[in-house]
Scaffold this motif. Structure first.
Motif, PDB file in Angstrom:
ATOM      1  N   LEU A 119      -4.799  -4.099  -6.475  1.00 35.63           N
ATOM      2  CA  LEU A 119      -4.613  -5.213  -5.540  1.00 35.63           C
ATOM      3  C   LEU A 119      -5.847  -6.105  -5.439  1.00 35.63           C
ATOM      4  O   LEU A 119      -5.831  -7.100  -4.712  1.00 35.63           O
ATOM      5  CB  LEU A 119      -4.259  -4.672  -4.149  1.00 35.63           C
ATOM      6  CG  LEU A 119      -2.957  -3.873  -4.045  1.00 35.63           C
ATOM      7  CD1 LEU A 119      -2.756  -3.367  -2.620  1.00 35.63           C
ATOM      8  CD2 LEU A 119      -1.763  -4.720  -4.480  1.00 35.63           C
ATOM      9  N   MET A 120      -6.913  -5.718  -6.153  1.00 38.36           N
ATOM     10  CA  MET A 120      -8.168  -6.474  -6.148  1.00 38.36           C
ATOM     11  C   MET A 120      -8.738  -6.609  -4.733  1.00 38.36           C
ATOM     12  O   MET A 120      -9.098  -7.693  -4.276  1.00 38.36           O
ATOM     13  CB  MET A 120      -7.980  -7.850  -6.802  1.00 38.36           C
ATOM     14  CG  MET A 120      -7.681  -7.756  -8.290  1.00 38.36           C
ATOM     15  SD  MET A 120      -7.579  -9.349  -9.138  1.00 38.36           S
ATOM     16  CE  MET A 120      -6.050  -9.983  -8.434  1.00 38.36           C
ATOM     17  N   ILE A 121      -8.777  -5.474  -4.038  1.00 41.83           N
ATOM     18  CA  ILE A 121      -9.394  -5.400  -2.722  1.00 41.83           C
ATOM     19  C   ILE A 121     -10.334  -4.202  -2.725  1.00 41.83           C
ATOM     20  O   ILE A 121     -10.363  -3.427  -3.685  1.00 41.83           O
ATOM     21  CB  ILE A 121      -8.339  -5.253  -1.595  1.00 41.83           C
ATOM     22  CG1 ILE A 121      -7.469  -4.003  -1.827  1.00 41.83           C
ATOM     23  CG2 ILE A 121      -7.470  -6.501  -1.506  1.00 41.83           C
ATOM     24  CD1 ILE A 121      -6.424  -3.765  -0.749  1.00 41.83           C
TER      25      ILE A 121
ATOM     26  N   ARG B  99      -8.751   4.384  -4.945  1.00 43.67           N
ATOM     27  CA  ARG B  99      -9.519   3.578  -5.905  1.00 43.67           C
ATOM     28  C   ARG B  99      -8.589   2.805  -6.837  1.00 43.67           C
ATOM     29  O   ARG B  99      -8.815   1.628  -7.127  1.00 43.67           O
ATOM     30  CB  ARG B  99     -10.449   4.482  -6.710  1.00 43.67           C
ATOM     31  CG  ARG B  99     -11.343   3.735  -7.701  1.00 43.67           C
ATOM     32  CD  ARG B  99     -12.321   4.680  -8.369  1.00 43.67           C
ATOM     33  NE  ARG B  99     -13.186   5.321  -7.387  1.00 43.67           N
ATOM     34  CZ  ARG B  99     -14.095   6.243  -7.693  1.00 43.67           C
ATOM     35  NH1 ARG B  99     -14.252   6.634  -8.949  1.00 43.67           N
ATOM     36  NH2 ARG B  99     -14.843   6.776  -6.749  1.00 43.67           N
ATOM     37  N   GLN B 100      -7.534   3.465  -7.297  1.00 45.85           N
ATOM     38  CA  GLN B 100      -6.578   2.799  -8.184  1.00 45.85           C
ATOM     39  C   GLN B 100      -5.832   1.684  -7.457  1.00 45.85           C
ATOM     40  O   GLN B 100      -5.580   0.620  -8.024  1.00 45.85           O
ATOM     41  CB  GLN B 100      -5.592   3.830  -8.736  1.00 45.85           C
ATOM     42  CG  GLN B 100      -6.218   4.826  -9.701  1.00 45.85           C
ATOM     43  CD  GLN B 100      -5.307   5.998 -10.007  1.00 45.85           C
ATOM     44  OE1 GLN B 100      -4.522   6.433  -9.164  1.00 45.85           O
ATOM     45  NE2 GLN B 100      -5.405   6.529 -11.222  1.00 45.85           N
ATOM     46  N   ILE B 101      -5.477   1.937  -6.195  1.00 51.28           N
ATOM     47  CA  ILE B 101      -4.792   0.909  -5.408  1.00 51.28           C
ATOM     48  C   ILE B 101      -5.702  -0.296  -5.209  1.00 51.28           C
ATOM     49  O   ILE B 101      -5.278  -1.452  -5.333  1.00 51.28           O
ATOM     50  CB  ILE B 101      -4.348   1.480  -4.044  1.00 51.28           C
ATOM     51  CG1 ILE B 101      -3.262   2.543  -4.248  1.00 51.28           C
ATOM     52  CG2 ILE B 101      -3.828   0.369  -3.133  1.00 51.28           C
ATOM     53  CD1 ILE B 101      -2.893   3.297  -2.984  1.00 51.28           C
TER      54      ILE B 101
ATOM     55  N   ILE C  83       0.838  -1.203   0.000  1.00 54.63           N
ATOM     56  CA  ILE C  83       0.000   0.000   0.000  1.00 54.63           C
ATOM     57  C   ILE C  83       0.872   1.251   0.000  1.00 54.63           C
ATOM     58  O   ILE C  83       0.653   2.188  -0.782  1.00 54.63           O
ATOM     59  CB  ILE C  83      -0.930   0.016   1.232  1.00 54.63           C
ATOM     60  CG1 ILE C  83      -1.899  -1.171   1.214  1.00 54.63           C
ATOM     61  CG2 ILE C  83      -1.683   1.348   1.318  1.00 54.63           C
ATOM     62  CD1 ILE C  83      -2.942  -1.122   0.143  1.00 54.63           C
ATOM     63  N   LEU C  84       1.876   1.274   0.869  1.00 54.20           N
ATOM     64  CA  LEU C  84       2.753   2.446   0.964  1.00 54.20           C
ATOM     65  C   LEU C  84       3.495   2.679  -0.345  1.00 54.20           C
ATOM     66  O   LEU C  84       3.638   3.817  -0.804  1.00 54.20           O
ATOM     67  CB  LEU C  84       3.751   2.260   2.108  1.00 54.20           C
ATOM     68  CG  LEU C  84       4.752   3.405   2.340  1.00 54.20           C
ATOM     69  CD1 LEU C  84       4.029   4.729   2.559  1.00 54.20           C
ATOM     70  CD2 LEU C  84       5.658   3.078   3.520  1.00 54.20           C
TER      71      LEU C  84
ATOM     72  N   THR D 148     -10.859  -1.288   2.385  1.00 55.84           N
ATOM     73  CA  THR D 148      -9.710  -2.032   2.903  1.00 55.84           C
ATOM     74  C   THR D 148      -8.425  -1.244   2.696  1.00 55.84           C
ATOM     75  O   THR D 148      -7.544  -1.223   3.563  1.00 55.84           O
ATOM     76  CB  THR D 148      -9.604  -3.403   2.209  1.00 55.84           C
ATOM     77  OG1 THR D 148     -10.800  -4.151   2.460  1.00 55.84           O
ATOM     78  CG2 THR D 148      -8.414  -4.192   2.731  1.00 55.84           C
ATOM     79  N   VAL D 149      -8.325  -0.577   1.551  1.00 59.18           N
ATOM     80  CA  VAL D 149      -7.153   0.266   1.291  1.00 59.18           C
ATOM     81  C   VAL D 149      -7.059   1.364   2.348  1.00 59.18           C
ATOM     82  O   VAL D 149      -5.994   1.620   2.916  1.00 59.18           O
ATOM     83  CB  VAL D 149      -7.215   0.895  -0.116  1.00 59.18           C
ATOM     84  CG1 VAL D 149      -6.081   1.911  -0.299  1.00 59.18           C
ATOM     85  CG2 VAL D 149      -7.130  -0.183  -1.184  1.00 59.18           C
TER      86      VAL D 149
END
Length: 225
Positions: free
Chosen positions: A179-181, A173-175, A162-163, A185-186
């Motif tokens: 990561l398909m979460i 949203r892009q993260i 994440i970092l 959760t992000v």
């Protein structure tokens, strides 16, 4: 030259606006304290230069710099005001596309010089900033492997992911998509990252990631003033 001011503190924003009003050849395109609509505001106001506090509210100043440069096809210059001239923060600002870098303590004359410099198509760095970059370039110690870096040891593998993505200017949203979460959760992971590292903002997390070597700036040739 039309200048858009992005500064969260009302008094500072008014002070900079008054300064620009006294400078020949400069028109105040607009001024805002929030980062959420900066790209659209720059487009609507026809800003040639965006003078922005990197710790703008509700946004990451470095990510906004990338967005402004991308949206304008590189025609809008960004002068970033940083809280510090630590080498990795300066490198990240340049990598994001900043045409000029000031500190929040920069005097009015230096601010005027920066705007004049970027208007001529050059990069502006203050002398102290250049000195810090040169010193770092000629005396770079071997970087410890990430797995051995104690500053990152409190983080889990997922939190490191994440970092790293935050430091690469991805939004939540892009993260989440990467990561398909879920986006929630992000946010939860990022909140834990900030807590463990005793940071208070997304921008601080970006600088921390560069300082620890979790990510490194992309090589890019730059002309210095």
């Amino acid at each position: 030259m039309r200048v858009l001011i992005v500064e969260p503190q009302t008094i500072v924003r008014a002070s900079i606006s008054a300064l620009l009003a006294e400078l020949p050849g400069i028109v105040l395109a607009d001024a805002t304290g929030a980062g959420t609509d900066v790209v659209a505001l720059a487009r609507r106001s026809g800003a040639d230069v965006v003078l922005m506090n990197a710790d703008v509210e509700d946004a990451d100043g470095f990510a906004l710099t990338r967005a402004l440069r991308s949206d304008s096809g590189g025609r809008t210059d960004v002068v970033l005001r940083l809280s510090t001239t630590r080498v990795h923060e300066v490198q990240y600002a340049l990598d994001a596309g900043a045409s000029g870098i000031l500190t929040r303590d920069s005097c009015p004359d230096v601010m005027a010089d920066a705007l004049d410099c970027v208007a001529k198509g050059r990069i502006f760095l203050e002398s102290d900033t250049i000195r810090h970059l040169v010193t770092a370039a000629v005396a770079v110690p071997p970087r410890a492997r990430i797995s051995e870096d104690p500053c990152l040891s409190p983080l889990t593998d997922r939190e490191l992911q994440i970092l790293r993505l935050v430091a690469r200017a991805l939004n939540n949203r892009q993260i989440a998509a990467h990561l398909m979460i879920s986006e929630g959760t992000v946010k939860a992971h990022l909140s834990r990252v900030l807590g463990k590292l005793r940071l208070t903002s997304r921008t601080q997390a970006v600088v921390f990631a560069y300082d620890c070597g979790l990510v490194t700036p992309h090589p890019r040739s730059r002309e210095s003033a």
